[in-house]
Motif scaffolding. Structure first.
Motif, short mmCIF file in Angstrom:
data_model
loop_
_atom_site.label_atom_id
_atom_site.label_comp_id
_atom_site.label_asym_id
_atom_site.label_seq_id
_atom_site.Cartn_x
_atom_site.Cartn_y
_atom_site.Cartn_z
N VAL A 191 0.85 -1.20 0.00
CA VAL A 191 0.00 0.00 0.00
C VAL A 191 0.88 1.25 0.00
CG1 VAL A 191 -1.78 1.29 1.22
CG2 VAL A 191 -1.84 -1.21 1.23
N GLY A 192 0.69 2.10 -0.98
CA GLY A 192 1.43 3.36 -1.03
C GLY A 192 2.83 3.26 -1.58
N SER A 193 3.24 2.10 -2.06
CA SER A 193 4.62 1.97 -2.56
C SER A 193 4.84 2.85 -3.78
CB SER A 193 4.95 0.51 -2.87
OG SER A 193 4.07 -0.02 -3.85
N GLY A 194 3.83 2.92 -4.67
CA GLY A 194 3.96 3.79 -5.84
C GLY A 194 3.99 5.26 -5.47
N ASP A 195 3.27 5.63 -4.43
CA ASP A 195 3.27 7.01 -3.96
C ASP A 195 4.63 7.40 -3.40
OD1 ASP A 195 0.52 6.99 -4.58
OD2 ASP A 195 0.01 6.31 -2.56
N SER A 196 5.23 6.49 -2.64
CA SER A 196 6.55 6.78 -2.09
C SER A 196 7.60 6.83 -3.20
CB SER A 196 6.93 5.75 -1.02
OG SER A 196 6.91 4.43 -1.53
N PHE A 197 7.47 5.97 -4.21
CA PHE A 197 8.36 6.02 -5.37
C PHE A 197 8.31 7.40 -6.01
CE2 PHE A 197 9.03 5.93 -9.88
CZ PHE A 197 10.10 5.09 -10.10
N LEU A 198 7.09 7.90 -6.24
CA LEU A 198 6.94 9.21 -6.88
C LEU A 198 7.52 10.32 -6.00
CD1 LEU A 198 5.90 10.95 -9.19
CD2 LEU A 198 3.66 10.98 -8.08
N ALA A 199 7.30 10.23 -4.70
CA ALA A 199 7.85 11.23 -3.79
C ALA A 199 9.37 11.21 -3.82
CB ALA A 199 7.34 10.99 -2.37
N GLY A 200 9.95 10.01 -3.83
CA GLY A 200 11.40 9.91 -3.92
C GLY A 200 11.91 10.54 -5.21
N PHE A 201 11.22 10.27 -6.30
CA PHE A 201 11.59 10.83 -7.60
C PHE A 201 11.56 12.37 -7.54
CE2 PHE A 201 10.71 12.53 -11.76
CZ PHE A 201 11.48 11.75 -12.63
N LEU A 202 10.45 12.92 -7.08
CA LEU A 202 10.30 14.37 -7.08
C LEU A 202 11.24 15.05 -6.10
CD1 LEU A 202 6.40 14.62 -7.30
CD2 LEU A 202 8.05 15.13 -9.12
N ALA A 260 14.14 7.33 -6.13
CA ALA A 260 12.77 6.85 -6.30
C ALA A 260 12.66 5.36 -6.00
CB ALA A 260 12.30 7.13 -7.73
N VAL A 261 13.53 4.57 -6.61
CA VAL A 261 13.49 3.12 -6.41
C VAL A 261 13.79 2.76 -4.96
CG1 VAL A 261 14.64 0.95 -7.03
CG2 VAL A 261 14.06 2.60 -8.81
N SER A 262 14.74 3.47 -4.35
CA SER A 262 15.12 3.17 -2.97
C SER A 262 14.00 3.48 -1.99
CB SER A 262 16.38 3.96 -2.59
OG SER A 262 17.48 3.59 -3.40
N LEU A 263 13.36 4.64 -2.16
CA LEU A 263 12.28 4.99 -1.23
C LEU A 263 11.08 4.06 -1.41
CD1 LEU A 263 11.36 6.81 1.04
CD2 LEU A 263 10.53 8.46 -0.64
N GLY A 264 10.77 3.71 -2.67
CA GLY A 264 9.68 2.77 -2.90
C GLY A 264 9.93 1.43 -2.24
N ALA A 265 11.16 0.92 -2.35
CA ALA A 265 11.50 -0.36 -1.73
C ALA A 265 11.50 -0.26 -0.21
CB ALA A 265 12.88 -0.81 -2.22
N PHE A 266 12.00 0.85 0.30
CA PHE A 266 12.05 1.06 1.76
C PHE A 266 10.64 1.03 2.35
CE2 PHE A 266 12.06 4.28 5.26
CZ PHE A 266 12.73 3.51 6.21
N ILE A 267 9.70 1.71 1.72
CA ILE A 267 8.33 1.76 2.25
C ILE A 267 7.64 0.41 2.07
CG2 ILE A 267 6.08 2.88 2.02
CD1 ILE A 267 8.35 4.53 3.38
N THR A 268 7.95 -0.31 0.99
CA THR A 268 7.38 -1.65 0.80
C THR A 268 7.82 -2.60 1.90
OG1 THR A 268 7.34 -1.31 -1.60
CG2 THR A 268 7.18 -3.57 -0.85
N SER A 269 8.99 -2.36 2.46
CA SER A 269 9.49 -3.21 3.55
C SER A 269 8.92 -2.82 4.91
CB SER A 269 11.02 -3.15 3.61
OG SER A 269 11.48 -1.87 4.06
N GLN A 270 8.11 -1.73 4.95
CA GLN A 270 7.46 -1.27 6.17
C GLN A 270 5.97 -1.61 6.12
OE1 GLN A 270 9.67 0.39 8.41
NE2 GLN A 270 11.14 -0.23 6.84
N GLU A 271 5.29 -1.36 7.22
CA GLU A 271 3.84 -1.59 7.27
C GLU A 271 3.11 -0.27 7.13
OE1 GLU A 271 0.40 -3.61 10.14
OE2 GLU A 271 2.53 -3.89 10.59
N GLY A 272 2.21 -0.20 6.15
CA GLY A 272 1.42 1.00 5.94
C GLY A 272 2.02 1.92 4.89
N ALA A 273 1.15 2.79 4.32
CA ALA A 273 1.59 3.73 3.30
C ALA A 273 2.41 4.87 3.88
CB ALA A 273 0.39 4.28 2.55
N CYS A 274 2.17 5.20 5.14
CA CYS A 274 2.85 6.33 5.79
C CYS A 274 3.44 5.90 7.13
CB CYS A 274 1.87 7.49 5.99
SG CYS A 274 1.14 8.14 4.47
#
Length: 310
Positions: free
Chosen positions: A243-254, A271-285
């Motif tokens: 949940v929210g992995s694509g959103d974190s990817f975009l935030a990392g990119f921007l 972008a790729v690093s932040l998306g992966a980091f959030i995917t390894s956590q629980e929740g979008a935020c």
């Protein structure tokens, strides 16, 4: 002399996602992007609306506790705060039942939120907030005064139509699709899918979009900035929550793309690093610090040598 922070405005839905076992989390793709941009050290503003009710007051208080500005989140006396019933399938993919006629369906244009957009470096938006004419009209007014429009396609059936997507793409400087959204939009436009490169070229030429991102799940992410194409691999992690992995990817990119002069490699690695980091956590935020993310990124370096460029 302290350097001015870059500012990004995110327009659209902010809501409570209600997961199984009655777990409630703040959600909405635009807010998720804003949350991670704030974590990356940028100034953010969220143009949205909540109801003058218990869930709305609680939502605003939680955002304030994160120290994220809430000045552009309107409070509606007529429409309730949005709550969404979320379910997660066996592949950890979330599905949503999005109730209509909620506060963010009726976002108004105000002098204050117009100023926020005029003074920002970018405006991030998706399709969901265009399902009601009120918020849709507000968004199109904002697109006319924004210097850099970022369209996170983010299709949620049945809340989109090709005419609106077409109009939004014509006003976009950076568009982000996932693989399924790319094929769906091409199908709407009666364009045969051949290759990703051909599809991107078609969209660039038809709509005049300088930059396009295609997120490809386990196969990485593709970015083009004009004539250059960059294919980045994913970072293998133990998936806790998509949940929210694509959103974190975009935030990392921007966070690297806006006004900093970083290379395409630095932008995509973030972008790729932040998306992966959030995917390894629980929740979008999830709660985390820049230092937490830096440790993860340092432990999972992305070499430019592993990037396909053509």
């Amino acid at each position: 002399m302290e350097m001015k922070k870059h500012k990004i405005v995110c327009f659209g839905e902010v809501l409570w996602d209600i997961f199984p076992e009655s777990q409630m989390r703040i959600g909405g793709a635009p807010f998720n992007v804003a949350y991670h941009l704030f974590k990356m050290g940028l100034d953010v503003s969220v143009i949205s609306s909540v109801g003058n009710d218990g869930p709305g007051h609680e939502l605003l208080q939680k955002i304030k506790n994160w120290e994220i500005p809430t000045e552009d989140i309107q409070v509606s006396e007529e429409h309730p705060t949005s709550t969404v019933i979320a379910t997660v399938d066996k592949n950890n993919e979330a599905h949503y039942d999005i109730v209509e006629n909620v506060a963010w369906d009726f976002i108004e244009v105000t002098p204050e939120n117009q100023k926020s957009v005029e003074t920002a470096d970018a405006l991030v938006f998706g399709t969901l907030a265009t399902r009601n004419e009120k918020s849709k009209n507000a968004l199109f007014q904002m697109l006319e005064i924004s210097p850099y429009n970022v369209f996170d396609i983010n299709l949620r059936a049945p809340y989109y139509d090709i005419r609106t997507i077409n109009d939004l793409l014509h006003k976009t400087q950076l568009a982000k699709f996932n693989k399924a959204e790319l094929r769906l939009v091409l199908n709407f436009l009666k364009k045969e899918y051949k290759t990703e490169q051909d599809s991107i070229r078609y969209l660039q030429e038809k709509f005049g979009i300088p930059e396009i991102i295609i997120s490809k799940g386990s196969k990485g992410a593709l970015y083009t900035d004009g004539d250059n194409f960059y294919l980045y691999p994913t970072i293998p992690v133990e998936v806790r929550d998509t949940v929210g992995s694509g959103d974190s990817f975009l935030a990392g990119f921007l966070s690297k793309r806006i006004g900093k002069g970083d290379s395409a490699h630095e932008i995509m690695a973030q972008a790729v690093s932040l998306g992966a980091f959030i995917t390894s956590q629980e929740g979008a935020c999830p709660e985390y610090t820049q230092e937490d993310f830096k440790k993860f990124k340092d432990a999972h370096p992305l070499s430019a040598l592993n990037v396909s460029k053509w």
